[in-house]
Design a protein around this motif. Structure first.
Motif, PDB file in Angstrom:
ATOM      1  N   ARG A  88       0.831  -1.211   0.000  1.00 14.68           N
ATOM      2  CA  ARG A  88       0.000   0.000   0.000  1.00 14.68           C
ATOM      3  C   ARG A  88       0.868   1.263   0.000  1.00 14.68           C
ATOM      4  N   ARG A  89       1.930   1.263   0.766  1.00 13.42           N
ATOM      5  CA  ARG A  89       2.837   2.420   0.780  1.00 13.42           C
ATOM      6  C   ARG A  89       3.571   2.549  -0.540  1.00 13.42           C
ATOM      7  N   ILE A  90       3.919   1.410  -1.151  1.00 14.22           N
ATOM      8  CA  ILE A  90       4.587   1.442  -2.455  1.00 14.22           C
ATOM      9  C   ILE A  90       3.659   2.063  -3.500  1.00 14.22           C
ATOM     10  N   THR A  91       2.394   1.651  -3.492  1.00 10.74           N
ATOM     11  CA  THR A  91       1.450   2.180  -4.479  1.00 10.74           C
ATOM     12  C   THR A  91       1.298   3.693  -4.330  1.00 10.74           C
ATOM     13  N   ALA A  92       1.269   4.169  -3.085  1.00 12.74           N
ATOM     14  CA  ALA A  92       1.139   5.610  -2.854  1.00 12.74           C
ATOM     15  C   ALA A  92       2.385   6.354  -3.331  1.00 12.74           C
TER      16      ALA A  92
END
Length: 110
Positions: A88-92
């Motif tokens: 999720r942090r990577i996608t952001a």
């Protein structure tokens, strides 16, 4: 007195999307896509659906990108994941969908 009225016959004109663009305009769109710009953003800019834009590119010999990631973003995703960052942090950080990152990571591990 003739009471029959003749209606004009409407002929449906076929319209090809590629006819919208001059060759140099199409070449510029192809170059922008190949440089890494989003197909969705380019399609919106031209007032067409993403699928129509990708079909237009394909008709001119352009291969669609896998997973919607540019090579630079692929390297960034792998680097962030190796550092232990969650998806999720990577996608952001990268600016793409969770499914895109997930699919890429699954396929890159194989």
């Amino acid at each position: 007195m003739d009471t029959t009225q003749t209606r004009p016959v409407s002929v449906r004109q076929r319209y090809r999307v590629s006819d919208r663009f001059k060759p140099d305009e199409l070449a510029a769109l192809v170059a922008r896509y190949e440089a890494g710009e989003s197909s969705l953003e380019l399609a919106k800019e031209q007032g067409m659906a993403k699928s129509t834009f990708l079909r237009l590119l394909a008709s001119h010999g352009v291969e669609p990108r896998k997973y919607g990631l540019t090579p630079g973003k692929e390297r960034e995703v792998l680097h962030l994941r190796q550092q232990g960052m969650g998806m999720r942090r990577i996608t952001a950080k990268v600016g793409c969908s969770y499914g895109t990152v997930r699919t890429f990571l699954i396929n890159s591990a194989a």
